[in-house]
Design a protein around this motif. Structure first.
Motif, PDB file in Angstrom:
ATOM      1  N   LEU A 117     -25.012   8.963  17.856  1.00  0.00           N
ATOM      2  CA  LEU A 117     -23.860   9.059  16.939  1.00  0.00           C
ATOM      3  C   LEU A 117     -23.952  10.303  16.085  1.00  0.00           C
ATOM      4  O   LEU A 117     -25.012  10.636  15.558  1.00  0.00           O
ATOM      5  N   CYS A 118     -22.825  10.999  15.965  1.00  0.00           N
ATOM      6  CA  CYS A 118     -22.735  12.107  15.014  1.00  0.00           C
ATOM      7  C   CYS A 118     -21.280  12.241  14.587  1.00  0.00           C
ATOM      8  O   CYS A 118     -20.394  12.443  15.430  1.00  0.00           O
ATOM      9  N   ALA A 119     -21.001  12.120  13.294  1.00  0.00           N
ATOM     10  CA  ALA A 119     -19.626  12.159  12.790  1.00  0.00           C
ATOM     11  C   ALA A 119     -19.506  13.157  11.658  1.00  0.00           C
ATOM     12  O   ALA A 119     -20.291  13.150  10.710  1.00  0.00           O
ATOM     13  N   PHE A 120     -18.523  14.051  11.778  1.00  0.00           N
ATOM     14  CA  PHE A 120     -18.210  15.003  10.711  1.00  0.00           C
ATOM     15  C   PHE A 120     -16.907  14.583  10.018  1.00  0.00           C
ATOM     16  O   PHE A 120     -16.024  13.984  10.642  1.00  0.00           O
ATOM     17  N   GLN A 121     -16.777  14.916   8.769  1.00  0.00           N
ATOM     18  CA  GLN A 121     -15.517  14.742   8.050  1.00  0.00           C
ATOM     19  C   GLN A 121     -14.773  16.069   8.040  1.00  0.00           C
ATOM     20  O   GLN A 121     -15.380  17.128   7.900  1.00  0.00           O
ATOM     21  N   GLY A 122     -13.482  16.017   8.183  1.00  0.00           N
ATOM     22  CA  GLY A 122     -12.715  17.253   8.151  1.00  0.00           C
ATOM     23  C   GLY A 122     -11.230  16.998   8.341  1.00  0.00           C
ATOM     24  O   GLY A 122     -10.814  15.968   8.867  1.00  0.00           O
ATOM     25  N   VAL A 123     -10.440  17.933   7.873  1.00  0.00           N
ATOM     26  CA  VAL A 123      -8.986  17.909   8.054  1.00  0.00           C
ATOM     27  C   VAL A 123      -8.564  19.294   8.520  1.00  0.00           C
ATOM     28  O   VAL A 123      -8.844  20.282   7.838  1.00  0.00           O
ATOM     29  N   PRO A 124      -7.926  19.413   9.682  1.00  0.00           N
ATOM     30  CA  PRO A 124      -7.623  18.305  10.599  1.00  0.00           C
ATOM     31  C   PRO A 124      -8.877  17.718  11.229  1.00  0.00           C
ATOM     32  O   PRO A 124      -9.969  18.245  11.054  1.00  0.00           O
ATOM     33  N   TYR A 125      -8.686  16.648  12.005  1.00  0.00           N
ATOM     34  CA  TYR A 125      -9.831  15.932  12.541  1.00  0.00           C
ATOM     35  C   TYR A 125     -10.651  16.848  13.461  1.00  0.00           C
ATOM     36  O   TYR A 125     -10.090  17.536  14.312  1.00  0.00           O
ATOM     37  N   PRO A 126     -11.981  16.893  13.277  1.00  0.00           N
ATOM     38  CA  PRO A 126     -12.820  17.823  14.051  1.00  0.00           C
ATOM     39  C   PRO A 126     -12.840  17.476  15.542  1.00  0.00           C
ATOM     40  O   PRO A 126     -12.647  16.334  15.945  1.00  0.00           O
ATOM     41  N   THR A 127     -13.071  18.494  16.320  1.00  0.00           N
ATOM     42  CA  THR A 127     -13.351  18.294  17.751  1.00  0.00           C
ATOM     43  C   THR A 127     -14.863  18.401  17.964  1.00  0.00           C
ATOM     44  O   THR A 127     -15.559  19.119  17.243  1.00  0.00           O
ATOM     45  N   TYR A 128     -15.396  17.662  18.968  1.00  0.00           N
ATOM     46  CA  TYR A 128     -16.844  17.542  19.173  1.00  0.00           C
ATOM     47  C   TYR A 128     -17.238  18.057  20.561  1.00  0.00           C
ATOM     48  O   TYR A 128     -16.513  17.849  21.537  1.00  0.00           O
ATOM     49  N   ARG A 129     -18.402  18.725  20.578  1.00  0.00           N
ATOM     50  CA  ARG A 129     -19.025  19.108  21.847  1.00  0.00           C
ATOM     51  C   ARG A 129     -20.528  18.819  21.729  1.00  0.00           C
ATOM     52  O   ARG A 129     -21.177  19.220  20.763  1.00  0.00           O
ATOM     53  N   TRP A 130     -21.056  18.101  22.738  1.00  0.00           N
ATOM     54  CA  TRP A 130     -22.458  17.705  22.726  1.00  0.00           C
ATOM     55  C   TRP A 130     -23.260  18.617  23.669  1.00  0.00           C
ATOM     56  O   TRP A 130     -22.808  18.962  24.772  1.00  0.00           O
ATOM     57  N   TYR A 131     -24.494  18.976  23.190  1.00  0.00           N
ATOM     58  CA  TYR A 131     -25.369  19.873  23.961  1.00  0.00           C
ATOM     59  C   TYR A 131     -26.781  19.270  24.050  1.00  0.00           C
ATOM     60  O   TYR A 131     -27.223  18.558  23.132  1.00  0.00           O
ATOM     61  N   PHE A 132     -27.475  19.625  25.139  1.00  0.00           N
ATOM     62  CA  PHE A 132     -28.889  19.294  25.262  1.00  0.00           C
ATOM     63  C   PHE A 132     -29.691  20.413  24.620  1.00  0.00           C
ATOM     64  O   PHE A 132     -29.156  21.480  24.314  1.00  0.00           O
ATOM     65  N   ASP A 133     -30.993  20.204  24.405  1.00  0.00           N
ATOM     66  CA  ASP A 133     -31.774  21.127  23.576  1.00  0.00           C
ATOM     67  C   ASP A 133     -31.892  22.527  24.157  1.00  0.00           C
ATOM     68  O   ASP A 133     -32.188  23.479  23.446  1.00  0.00           O
ATOM     69  N   ASN A 134     -31.656  22.698  25.437  1.00  0.00           N
ATOM     70  CA  ASN A 134     -31.723  24.040  26.017  1.00  0.00           C
ATOM     71  C   ASN A 134     -30.368  24.740  26.012  1.00  0.00           C
ATOM     72  O   ASN A 134     -30.191  25.778  26.646  1.00  0.00           O
ATOM     73  N   GLY A 135     -29.387  24.162  25.309  1.00  0.00           N
ATOM     74  CA  GLY A 135     -28.064  24.767  25.206  1.00  0.00           C
ATOM     75  C   GLY A 135     -27.105  24.346  26.285  1.00  0.00           C
ATOM     76  O   GLY A 135     -25.962  24.805  26.326  1.00  0.00           O
TER      77      GLY A 135
END
Length: 340
Positions: A285-303
């Motif tokens: 889980l990872c949630a950011f607050q922001g307006v407009p609503y943030p977009t998310y991209r997930w990465y592994f430790d090597n990028g």
């Protein structure tokens, strides 16, 4: 028919009959001419000088379904007139009960005249837009027009229900300029338009109404966030219409030039450390607050972006949660989330 003969007494009778006939014709003609002159003088006496003491206004606006009442009356004093071409000071008082008031309607000012009815008062209990047009009255005597009023133009005031354009949702950062659209319902006379924020008239020096009722807010601040509505009011019908709400979200501008990582904004909530058995599923889980609503991209430790890893995964809650169905040993390590 008088018949004559050549004998003495019969000739006298014939002459007498001829003289009688001439006298009769002259008498009849004299009486006819006298009656004709008297009739002309009487007609002139009744027509000259008659005026209206009460007549409708030039322009009238009424709310739809309201009552219309127009009055037209002859001025009794205006009918006192002297004989034309006469040195006498004789005045007349015509019988005004013989004078009628007729009402007429025109769809356009120069259009055909339609007779309505004869009465001093024109009255309708509930006017509609179809009643719009031009009205006037005439004073008549023996179907002869004596005087007429100026035309009265009737307009029906109304305010429709439906807004043609309504404000929407706006997401922005502070310091920007935003606009809300509004096109009020059809109205006559044109509706007065104002803007409200959170159900109260706007009292913001940085906000003004621009072209076509558009609300413009310059130099936005986070406190400008809220619900905005367009309000239309008809001054004649005293009706008010309020648009659907538009929403404004203003977020504080963040400087991206951080001196060190400690100044970067942190997630509002996150899974910082988790242990899982190989082959089992897990959620990160990872949630950011922001307006407009943030977009998310997930990465592994090597990028490497998660979508490029050969494993079964899914996103939940608008990509705030990364669900891995079967954890393998090669997934051990660090995961990163980019919120934009």
């Amino acid at each position: 028919v008088v018949s004559t003969q050549s004998t003495g007494s019969s000739g006298i009778n014939a002459e007498y009959g001829k003289q009688w006939y001439q006298r009769r014709v002259r008498g009849t003609m004299s009486m006819f001419i006298s009656l004709f002159i008297a009739t002309v003088f009487l007609s002139l006496r009744n027509i000259v000088g008659i005026k209206l003491s009460e007549y409708p206004p030039e322009f009238l606006i009424l709310p739809q379904d309201s009552k219309l009442s127009l009055t037209c009356r002859v001025d009794p004093d205006s009918a006192l007139e002297t004989l034309p071409d006469s040195s006498e000071s004789e005045s007349l008082e015509p019988d005004l009960s013989l004078v009628g008031i007729q009402w007429y309607y025109q769809q356009t000012e120069d259009g055909q005249e339609w007779f309505l009815f004869e009465s001093e008062v024109l009255e309708y209990s509930s006017v509609q837009t179809s009643y719009e047009g031009f009205y006037f009255c005439k004073a008549v005597l023996n179907d002869e027009e004596l005087v007429r009023s100026d035309v009265t133009r009737l307009k029906i005031a109304y305010l429709n229900e439906r807004f043609l354009k309504v404000p929407g949702q706006v997401y922005t950062v502070e310091g920007s300029t935003v606009e809300f659209e509004c096109e009020p319902p059809a109205s006559y006379p044109p509706a007065n338009v104002t803007w409200h924020k959170d159900s109260k008239p706007i009292s913001n020096a940085r906000a003004y109404m621009g072209f076509n009722y558009t609300l413009v807010i310059v130099g936005t601040l986070p406190e400008d966030s809220g619900n905005y509505q367009c309000v239309a009011e008809n001054s004649i019908t005293n009706e008010t219409r309020t648009s659907l709400e538009g929403e404004l979200y203003v977020t504080e501008r963040i400087d991206n030039d951080f001196n060190d990582d400690s100044e970067r904004p942190s997630p509002s909530i996150a899974s910082y450390y988790t242990t899982v058995l190989e082959g089992e599923s897990t959620s990160l889980l990872c949630a950011f607050q922001g307006v407009p609503y943030p977009t998310y991209r997930w990465y592994f430790d090597n990028g490497t972006e998660i979508s490029d890893i050969n494993t079964t995964f899914s996103y939940q809650y608008e990509n705030q949660v990364l669900q891995i169905d079967s954890v393998t040993r090669d997934l051990a390590g660090l995961f990163f989330v980019s919120g934009n």
